[in-house]
Motif scaffolding. Structure first.
Motif, PDB file in Angstrom:
ATOM      1  N   THR A 215       7.237  -0.080   7.553  1.00  0.00           N
ATOM      2  CA  THR A 215       7.366  -0.155   6.098  1.00  0.00           C
ATOM      3  C   THR A 215       6.077   0.300   5.419  1.00  0.00           C
ATOM      4  O   THR A 215       4.987  -0.154   5.777  1.00  0.00           O
ATOM      5  N   PHE A 216       6.216   1.191   4.429  1.00  0.00           N
ATOM      6  CA  PHE A 216       5.071   1.776   3.735  1.00  0.00           C
ATOM      7  C   PHE A 216       5.155   1.498   2.233  1.00  0.00           C
ATOM      8  O   PHE A 216       6.202   1.694   1.616  1.00  0.00           O
ATOM      9  N   CYS A 217       4.034   1.055   1.670  1.00  0.00           N
ATOM     10  CA  CYS A 217       3.940   0.846   0.224  1.00  0.00           C
ATOM     11  C   CYS A 217       2.778   1.693  -0.294  1.00  0.00           C
ATOM     12  O   CYS A 217       1.766   1.859   0.399  1.00  0.00           O
ATOM     13  N   LYS A 248       6.208  -8.217   5.122  1.00  0.00           N
ATOM     14  CA  LYS A 248       6.900  -7.264   5.988  1.00  0.00           C
ATOM     15  C   LYS A 248       6.285  -5.864   5.919  1.00  0.00           C
ATOM     16  O   LYS A 248       6.682  -4.975   6.669  1.00  0.00           O
ATOM     17  N   THR A 249       5.321  -5.676   5.019  1.00  0.00           N
ATOM     18  CA  THR A 249       4.700  -4.360   4.862  1.00  0.00           C
ATOM     19  C   THR A 249       3.778  -4.064   6.042  1.00  0.00           C
ATOM     20  O   THR A 249       2.949  -4.894   6.411  1.00  0.00           O
ATOM     21  N   ASP A 250       3.938  -2.882   6.616  1.00  0.00           N
ATOM     22  CA  ASP A 250       3.083  -2.478   7.736  1.00  0.00           C
ATOM     23  C   ASP A 250       1.879  -1.665   7.268  1.00  0.00           C
ATOM     24  O   ASP A 250       0.780  -1.816   7.797  1.00  0.00           O
ATOM     25  N   TYR A 251       2.098  -0.789   6.280  1.00  0.00           N
ATOM     26  CA  TYR A 251       1.021   0.078   5.797  1.00  0.00           C
ATOM     27  C   TYR A 251       0.977   0.068   4.267  1.00  0.00           C
ATOM     28  O   TYR A 251       2.012   0.176   3.607  1.00  0.00           O
ATOM     29  N   LEU A 252      -0.238  -0.051   3.732  1.00  0.00           N
ATOM     30  CA  LEU A 252      -0.456   0.145   2.303  1.00  0.00           C
ATOM     31  C   LEU A 252      -1.240   1.440   2.152  1.00  0.00           C
ATOM     32  O   LEU A 252      -2.368   1.559   2.643  1.00  0.00           O
ATOM     33  N   LEU A 275      -5.156  -7.748   1.068  1.00  0.00           N
ATOM     34  CA  LEU A 275      -6.315  -8.413   1.661  1.00  0.00           C
ATOM     35  C   LEU A 275      -6.041  -9.901   1.862  1.00  0.00           C
ATOM     36  O   LEU A 275      -6.433 -10.490   2.868  1.00  0.00           O
ATOM     37  N   GLY A 276      -5.351 -10.498   0.885  1.00  0.00           N
ATOM     38  CA  GLY A 276      -5.003 -11.910   1.010  1.00  0.00           C
ATOM     39  C   GLY A 276      -4.065 -12.158   2.176  1.00  0.00           C
ATOM     40  O   GLY A 276      -4.255 -13.098   2.960  1.00  0.00           O
ATOM     41  N   LEU A 277      -3.056 -11.308   2.317  1.00  0.00           N
ATOM     42  CA  LEU A 277      -2.107 -11.441   3.427  1.00  0.00           C
ATOM     43  C   LEU A 277      -2.792 -11.198   4.764  1.00  0.00           C
ATOM     44  O   LEU A 277      -2.500 -11.858   5.759  1.00  0.00           O
ATOM     45  N   ARG A 278      -3.735 -10.253   4.767  1.00  0.00           N
ATOM     46  CA  ARG A 278      -4.447  -9.951   6.003  1.00  0.00           C
ATOM     47  C   ARG A 278      -5.295 -11.142   6.438  1.00  0.00           C
ATOM     48  O   ARG A 278      -5.392 -11.451   7.628  1.00  0.00           O
ATOM     49  N   LYS A 279      -5.895 -11.828   5.460  1.00  0.00           N
ATOM     50  CA  LYS A 279      -6.693 -13.010   5.789  1.00  0.00           C
ATOM     51  C   LYS A 279      -5.826 -14.144   6.313  1.00  0.00           C
ATOM     52  O   LYS A 279      -6.295 -15.013   7.045  1.00  0.00           O
ATOM     53  N   GLU A 280      -4.540 -14.134   5.926  1.00  0.00           N
ATOM     54  CA  GLU A 280      -3.612 -15.153   6.412  1.00  0.00           C
ATOM     55  C   GLU A 280      -3.088 -14.826   7.806  1.00  0.00           C
ATOM     56  O   GLU A 280      -2.339 -15.596   8.393  1.00  0.00           O
ATOM     57  N   GLY A 281      -3.477 -13.668   8.318  1.00  0.00           N
ATOM     58  CA  GLY A 281      -3.080 -13.305   9.673  1.00  0.00           C
ATOM     59  C   GLY A 281      -2.000 -12.251   9.768  1.00  0.00           C
ATOM     60  O   GLY A 281      -1.572 -11.891  10.871  1.00  0.00           O
ATOM     61  N   HIS A 282      -1.546 -11.736   8.619  1.00  0.00           N
ATOM     62  CA  HIS A 282      -0.513 -10.700   8.642  1.00  0.00           C
ATOM     63  C   HIS A 282      -1.158  -9.332   8.866  1.00  0.00           C
ATOM     64  O   HIS A 282      -2.189  -9.015   8.278  1.00  0.00           O
ATOM     65  N   THR A 283      -0.549  -8.546   9.714  1.00  0.00           N
ATOM     66  CA  THR A 283      -1.111  -7.240  10.056  1.00  0.00           C
ATOM     67  C   THR A 283      -0.646  -6.192   9.056  1.00  0.00           C
ATOM     68  O   THR A 283       0.467  -5.677   9.149  1.00  0.00           O
ATOM     69  N   ILE A 284      -1.497  -5.894   8.100  1.00  0.00           N
ATOM     70  CA  ILE A 284      -1.222  -4.841   7.125  1.00  0.00           C
ATOM     71  C   ILE A 284      -2.355  -3.829   7.224  1.00  0.00           C
ATOM     72  O   ILE A 284      -3.517  -4.166   7.002  1.00  0.00           O
ATOM     73  N   VAL A 285      -2.018  -2.612   7.585  1.00  0.00           N
ATOM     74  CA  VAL A 285      -3.028  -1.571   7.729  1.00  0.00           C
ATOM     75  C   VAL A 285      -3.127  -0.806   6.416  1.00  0.00           C
ATOM     76  O   VAL A 285      -2.129  -0.290   5.913  1.00  0.00           O
TER      77      VAL A 285
END
Length: 296
Positions: A215-217, A248-252, A275-285
């Motif tokens: 998923t790309f945003c 559910k987002t994989d790439y921003l 950045l907030g989701l990434r700090k929670e442990g979600h993998t968003i590249v």
């Protein structure tokens, strides 16, 4: 007769007008999104608001308002996203414009410190310990990029009070992301010295981009093409383009000219959420648009 030559009165009057303009914009935005449908006439009204308040363009955050409104149509930024970004900016201003101006100023100062440290192409121990001292004195920047990252990195380096060459090179590589050295010889030297170091800042460096079922945003203004073109290309490669960032987002994908919000509050609404989701442990590249276009 009111004496507008009085500088104190001018400041108060401008501040009052700015606050009134922000409140009117916030109300306008709330009205526009009240039915969850945004049409052309409503966006035209936003442009008229921008025209009426253009004399405030040099005052934060009006430059960002104007840029975002002006670029919505030409860069195919969805109207809903633009309205949400504008409302987000209004809230930032409302929650303490002086505070956010201060945050922005201090982060710009930090960038200047990076620049000064790297100006001679050499990162010595004294500079590292002085940087550590400044970071310790500015903990109010905690949770703002890149303060968190540089603070963690410097703390790990100075913990044993011994700085080895690998640590020095990694720190140099991190700081150079935020500096555009005018001396091309020194810039080239730093590039050579840090060539083997892979630093992950906001945008991943040389990312491996997998399209199939990912998923790309997109955020910000693209410089290589339109949003619809990029979204179609992603879809053709098996990816799923979306307009809203979530767990559910994989790439921003970050546009080359960035979100207009960036210069006012350090980074835009979607980047802040990522950045907030990434700090929670979600993998968003988070990837630069150029890397995505190159991978397609």
């Amino acid at each position: 007769m009111t004496n507008f030559e009085n500088s104190d009165l001018q400041v108060v009057t401008t501040k009052s007008r700015a606050d009134k303009a922000i409140n009117s914009l916030k109300g306008l935005l709330l009205g526009i999104i009240s039915d969850d449908v945004i049409d052309v006439k409503e966006m035209d009204e936003l442009r008229l608001w921008a025209k009426d308040h253009y004399d405030l363009v040099h005052r934060n955050p009006f430059r960002e308002f104007m840029l975002l409104i002006e670029n919505t149509a030409s860069n195919e930024i969805p109207a809903k996203e633009a309205v949400e970004d504008l409302y987000w900016l209004c809230q930032k201003y409302e929650h303490g414009s002086i505070y956010y101006d201060g945050i922005t100023s201090d982060l710009q100062l930090l960038q200047g410190i990076f620049h000064g440290i790297l100006a001679d192409g050499v990162l010595n121990d004294d500079e590292i310990f002085k940087l550590h001292e400044w970071l310790s004195e500015n903990e109010h920047l905690n949770s703002y990029y890149p303060y968190d990252e540089i603070r963690s990195l410097v703390l790990s380096i100075v913990a044993d009070k011994i700085i080895d060459e690998e640590e020095r090179t990694v720190l140099t590589a991190f700081m150079k992301q935020f500096v555009e050295l005018k001396n091309t010889d020194i810039a080239a030297k730093i590039d050579r010295d840090t060539a083997e170091v892979n630093i992950s800042g906001i945008c991943a460096v040389d990312p491996e981009i997998i399209f199939e079922n990912k998923t790309f945003c997109i955020t910000g203004i693209l410089s290589r093409g339109s949003r619809s073109e990029l979204q179609q290309a992603i879809q053709d490669k098996g990816g799923v383009p979306v307009n809203t960032i979530s767990r559910k987002t994989d790439y921003l994908i970050i546009g080359d000219t960035n979100n207009a919000c960036w210069s006012y509050s350090c980074y835009g609404r979607k980047v802040e959420k990522a950045l907030g989701l990434r700090k929670e442990g979600h993998t968003i590249v988070m990837v630069h648009e150029f890397d995505v276009f190159d991978a397609i």
